[in-house]
Structure formats: structure tokens, C-alpha cells
Motif scaffolding. Structure first.
Motif, mmCIF file in Angstrom:
data_model
loop_
_atom_site.group_PDB
_atom_site.id
_atom_site.type_symbol
_atom_site.label_atom_id
_atom_site.label_comp_id
_atom_site.label_asym_id
_atom_site.label_seq_id
_atom_site.Cartn_x
_atom_site.Cartn_y
_atom_site.Cartn_z
ATOM 1 N N ASN A 1 0.834 -1.288 0.194
ATOM 2 C CA ASN A 1 0.031 0.102 0.515
ATOM 3 C C ASN A 1 0.399 1.119 0.418
ATOM 4 N N PHE A 2 1.644 1.096 0.569
ATOM 5 C CA PHE A 2 2.629 2.358 1.302
ATOM 6 C C PHE A 2 4.146 3.029 0.769
ATOM 7 N N ARG B 1 -6.898 4.959 4.348
ATOM 8 C CA ARG B 1 -6.788 6.004 2.621
ATOM 9 C C ARG B 1 -6.553 7.527 2.603
ATOM 10 N N LYS C 1 -2.459 6.522 2.290
ATOM 11 C CA LYS C 1 -1.935 5.921 0.943
ATOM 12 C C LYS C 1 -1.958 7.859 -0.394
ATOM 13 N N ASP D 1 1.402 7.654 -1.772
ATOM 14 C CA ASP D 1 1.411 7.150 -3.222
ATOM 15 C C ASP D 1 0.056 7.652 -3.748
ATOM 16 N N GLY E 1 -6.426 5.549 -2.847
ATOM 17 C CA GLY E 1 -6.259 7.023 -2.168
ATOM 18 C C GLY E 1 -7.530 7.516 -2.661
#
Length: 540
Positions: A255-256, A520, A523, A527, A540
Motif C-alpha cells: 500500500n504505502f 486512505r 495512501k 502514493d 487513495g
């Protein structure tokens, strides 16, 4: 989380093979630990390795990018690039489960440093390549591979300890973590599948046999080195990048960013006692009722699971493994408190490392043997572990299962025994929670599941080790769906993000609950263009 075998069994086996071979009470420790998220930070953009849906940003870049210059990338790295046609490519492209062997990544990059990871990500952005990150390669859905660049952190496998802490390379396998730390008299709470990568385990939480005493693996994380989507090498801890540090503790891999190193608080590697318990199947309902009243509220030093198993030959088995961070007489006294006493309950005492080897199904093996065979990072030429294909789902239970729910569960296992594909096997496994796990507030880390009594994993082993499709696979998945669906009225609706479930419709709520909104936001911060993307990546 756990693997297991009896201490006298020299030829210990992989957790899924345990189901196939039928090793009696030893199987009670065999079914819950070879899970991992997309290992070090990112996942493939596909739901399965055969699908090829890149991220929107990757698609836009690919429409104008020149063909990827892999030769130039290789020259820019300390690590290794393996491409189709290279002798090691078939092995480099594989994950833990043979059902994903059809994946054909454009290249597998074994990074040797955080700078290598940054260089690889720059390369992927430049040429619009989907990125999949891999530590141990145990992701249930196959999301640690894909059609683009697979970034493997297996070479980053150092394990050092001093001053109450440990630094562990992102690609270290659990057997190497346990062995490396035990040599200095310390440990971290972790799972038990020997070949699981420590990073995927940690980022998704990390349930293990010492969790009730020491907390989850992520609860003992004190910092991490992370390569962001923009190529920056970051230090994430309580005072530096605190939002990222929060997200790394239970927000799931993929995810990150690319985690390249992890810092942990260590615990004493104390001697342990353990026991394999068994009961006749006719006692199944009473034992489930007694176990759920006993294990989640026992002293923190005790962990226990419960397994309801259907073997390939149609036999049904009811068994449990109990592990105690203390002497055998204390464990025996705790077992005596079970309302339904087991038919057998031999108690053993071993060192911490030897106990983890028993739980991992590698008792009596060398450290080298406790790997998958091969010459690539994370493997060993002397490795004896094997690969198998399976499917699984999960539930957290926040209240005791009613008598009606227990009857439904038992009937589900009995139904598999009557209708199973030839050579297939199945189980439902409970892992006791409570203790230190539940003393952390749901919002203190990204791991939201802090009020559960126990975690359940429903598992169906496919009839053939390499099976990914066919009638037997369809039958296995149908049973899995049916038994999981039947338990909906009794479960919390939460699911374990380390047992990634591609069939789960409301996965974001099930994995992250009230923490989803903050995840979220993290994120979006780290990203924003979705470089790290896979079907269940945090939006995101």
C-alpha cells in the motif's frame, strides 16, 4: 499462524501437507501461518497473476514509454535482474503456491539495498510497468507477482539484536528471524510458517503463538526503512513520518512503499511448554463450547488453537495445540481447567527456538533444511519444505458462538467429509486472542481487530499440489464458500488482512473498519498516483 508436528516425527511437513498425510494431533498446530500480504509494500495490479490490469497511471505512462531497458537497469543495481529466458527465471517467477506458476513477470529484481529499491521504482515509473513486491511470496491471492516488475527483497535478510531491540531485513524468513534472535537469547512475537517473509506478516498484523503474551508482530515494531513511491528513502517511527508508521502497523503490505528494514522491540526467548490435545469427533460440539470459554480468557502466557479437520481419507479429527510461556506443570494445570478434558494431552518442554520449530513443522531439522529448496534468495539448496495450493477465508469472532452456530460449523466439516474431491482436505482453525492483543486500542495502530475472542481460518486444500483449476478445485472452493457463508450470523464481519481473501466483497471494511478513512489519507500522502496497486489496495 501455526505449523506443527509431534517432537518425535523426524519428517515434519508443510502445514498443508499435514492435512494430506494425517498426522493426528500434530495437525492442530498446522493451519494458520503461511500467509502474507504483497510482501514489502506493493502488489500486482491483477486479481490473479494471469490478469493484467495495470494502474491508471501505469497505463498512461506505458502508452508513450519506450521499451523497458532492462539491461540498463541491471547495470544500475547492486542486486540481480532475472528475465524470461534466464536459467533461473522459472524459479524466480514462482510464489509459494503452485497454482500461480502461470505468472510471467517481465523481470524479477532482487534488490540489495534501499537504493536498489528506489532505482527499480524509478525504472517502473519511467516505463509504465506494474509493480509487485515480494518478501516470502505467500500471498493467498497471488498478488506478490504480476506481469510487470517483481521487486523481491529476499536478499535483505540480516538479523541483528542489541539493547532490547532487533533490526531485521525485509526479506528475512521467519525461521531465520527466530534462529538469529534466539542465539542472543531474545525473540519477537511472530507466526510459525518457516518460509513466510517477516515483512508481509508484520504489515498485516502478525498473529502468532506468543501474541497473547507479547502482542502482535506489528505491536512490537518500533521503526522501519521505507522507499516511497517517489523514490525517497524514509525513516518511519513514532517521531519521523508518524502517520506512515501508524499505517505500517496493520495497514497491510502493498500500500504505502517498499519496506527494506524493520526494527523491533525484543522479548526474552524463554523456555516453553506445549501440548497436543485430542478428543473424539463425537465430542466436537461440547469441545468447541468449552474451548471458546477457556482459551481467550486464559492467562496471557497461554495460547491455544482448535482444529476441526476432514482428512483425504474421510476421517474427522478434533484437536488443539496449547503453548505456554512457562513450565509444564503450569500448562497441565491450565489444561485441567478445560470443561471437556482431552483424550490425550502429552506435555513437552523445550527451548523457545525448539518450540517454534515444532510449531513450524520442522522439529529436528537444520535451519538450512527449514526453507524451500533452491539457490535464490530466501531458498536453500538443503531446503526440505514443499509447496501446495489451497484457498482460505477468515473471520474474527467477538462473541462466543451459539449452540446453533456450533452445530452449523460441525455440520460443515462433516459435509466436506461426505462430498470432498478425492485427495482434498479441509479444516476450520481457531486461534485464541485476547491478552496483550486486546489491550491496544483499535485506533492506536492500523490493526483494528482489538476486541475479538478468536480468529478463524477456513481452509480447503486442493486435490493436486499444483492445481489451480478443475473439478476438484471447484468443489473445494464451493465448500469453502458454503461454510464461510453459513457462519455469517455468528461472526463479526471482520476479516484478517494477512489472510487476504479475493472473494471478499466489502474487504476494506472487513480488514480495516474505522481505520479505513485514515489509511486512505496516508495512501494519498505517500502514493498519490497509485504506483502500488492491486485489487485490494487501499484506495487513495
Amino acid at each position: 499462524m501455526t505449523h506443527g508436528t509431534t517432537p518425535t516425527r523426524a519428517a515434519a511437513v508443510d502445514r498443508r501437507t499435514l492435512l494430506r498425510l494425517g498426522v493426528g494431533a500434530a495437525a492442530t498446530a498446522a493451519l494458520t501461518g503461511c500467509a502474507s500480504r504483497p510482501a514489502a509494500g506493493a502488489g500486482t495490479a491483477s486479481g490473479t497473476p494471469s490478469a493484467t490490469a495495470p494502474t491508471p497511471s501505469a497505463t498512461a505512462a506505458a502508452s508513450t514509454a519506450a521499451p523497458a531497458d532492462w539491461t540498463a537497469l541491471a547495470k544500475d543495481l547492486q542486486g540481480t535482474v532475472i528475465r524470461p529466458g534466464d536459467a533461473q527465471y522459472p524459479a524466480a517467477a514462482r510464489l509459494y503456491q503452485p497454482q500461480f506458476d502461470g505468472a510471467r513477470p517481465s523481470g524479477v529484481v532482487y534488490v540489495a539495498s534501499a537504493q536498489d529499491a528506489a532505482t527499480a521504482l524509478t525504472f517502473a515509473r519511467r516505463y509504465g510497468l506494474p509493480v509487485a513486491l515480494r518478501s516470502g511470496g505467500h500471498n493467498y491471492a497471488g498478488w506478490s507477482t504480476g506481469p510487470g516488475l517483481v521487486l523481491d527483497v529476499g536478499r535483505l535478510n540480516g538479523v541483528t539484536a542489541s539493547g532490547g531491540g532487533a533490526t531485521v531485513g525485509a526479506g528475512a524468513r521467519l525461521i531465520d528471524v527466530y534462529a538469529g534472535l534466539a542465539g542472543q537469547g531474545v525473540a519477537i512475537p511472530a507466526g510459525s510458517c518457516p518460509s513466510v517473509g517477516v515483512t508481509g506478516l508484520t504489515l498485516g498484523g502478525g498473529v502468532g503463538v506468543t501474541s497473547r503474551a507479547y502482542g502482535l508482530t506489528c505491536d512490537n515494531l518500533t521503526g522501519a526503512e521505507v522507499v516511497g513511491a517517489d523514490g525517497r528513502i524514509l525513516r518511519a517511527d513514532a517521531s519521523s513520518e508518524p502517520d506512515l508508521f501508524w499505517a505500517l502497523r496493520g495497514g497491510g503490505g502493498g500500500n504505502f512503499g517498499v519496506v527494506t528494514s524493520l526494527d523491533f522491540r525484543t522479548r526474552p526467548a524463554v523456555d516453553c511448554s506445549y501440548a497436543f490435545l485430542s478428543w473424539p469427533w463425537s465430542s466436537a460440539a461440547a469441545v468447541v463450547r468449552a474451548w471458546q470459554a477457556w482459551a481467550p480468557t486464559a492467562p496471557d502466557q497461554l495460547w491455544a488453537d482448535l482444529h476441526l479437520l476432514a482428512w483425504p481419507d474421510g476421517r474427522l479429527e478434533l484437536s488443539s495445540t496449547a503453548v505456554h510461556l512457562g513450565p509444564a506443570n503450569e500448562l497441565a494445570n491450565l489444561i485441567d481447567q478445560l470443561a471437556v478434558q482431552p483424550s490425550t494431552a502429552p506435555v513437552h518442554t523445550k527451548s523457545f527456538l525448539e518450540t517454534m520449530q515444532v510449531m513450524g513443522g520442522v522439529s529436528g531439522w537444520t535451519q538450512a533444511a527449514s526453507h524451500l529448496p533452491g539457490a535464490l534468495p530466501g531458498q536453500n539448496p538443503q531446503g526440505r519444505l514443499t509447496r501446495e495450493s489451497y484457498a482460505a477465508r477468515s473471520d474474527f469472532f467477538t462473541r462466543a458462538i451459539s449452540d446453533t452456530g456450533i452445530a452449523t460449523l460441525v455440520a460443515g466439516i462433516e459435509r466436506y467429509a461426505r462430498t470432498a474431491p478425492q485427495g482434498g482436505s479441509a479444516a476450520v482453525a481457531f486461534d485464541a486472542l485476547g491478552g496483550a492483543v486486546n489491550r491496544v486500542a483499535p485506533g492506536d495502530t492500523a490493526f483494528v481487530h482489538r476486541n475479538a475472542l478468536f480468529l478463524a481460518q477456513y481452509t480447503a486444500n486442493y486435490p493436486g499440489a499444483g492445481a489451480g483449476s478443475g473439478t476438484g478445485v471447484d468443489q473445494s472452493q464451493s465448500w469453502l464458500s458454503d461454510v464461510w457463508t453459513a457462519m455469517r450470523p455468528y461472526a463479526s464481519g471482520e476479516a484478517y488482512q494477512n489472510y487476504v481473501d479475493p472473494r471478499l466483497a466489502s474487504w476494506e471494511q472487513a480488514y480495516y473498519g474505522a481505520n479505513a478513512t485514515r489509511l486512505r489519507q496516508v495512501k494519498q500522502s505517500y502514493d498519490p498516483h497509485g504506483l502500488f496497486h492491486f485489487p485490494q489496495a487501499i484506495p487513495g
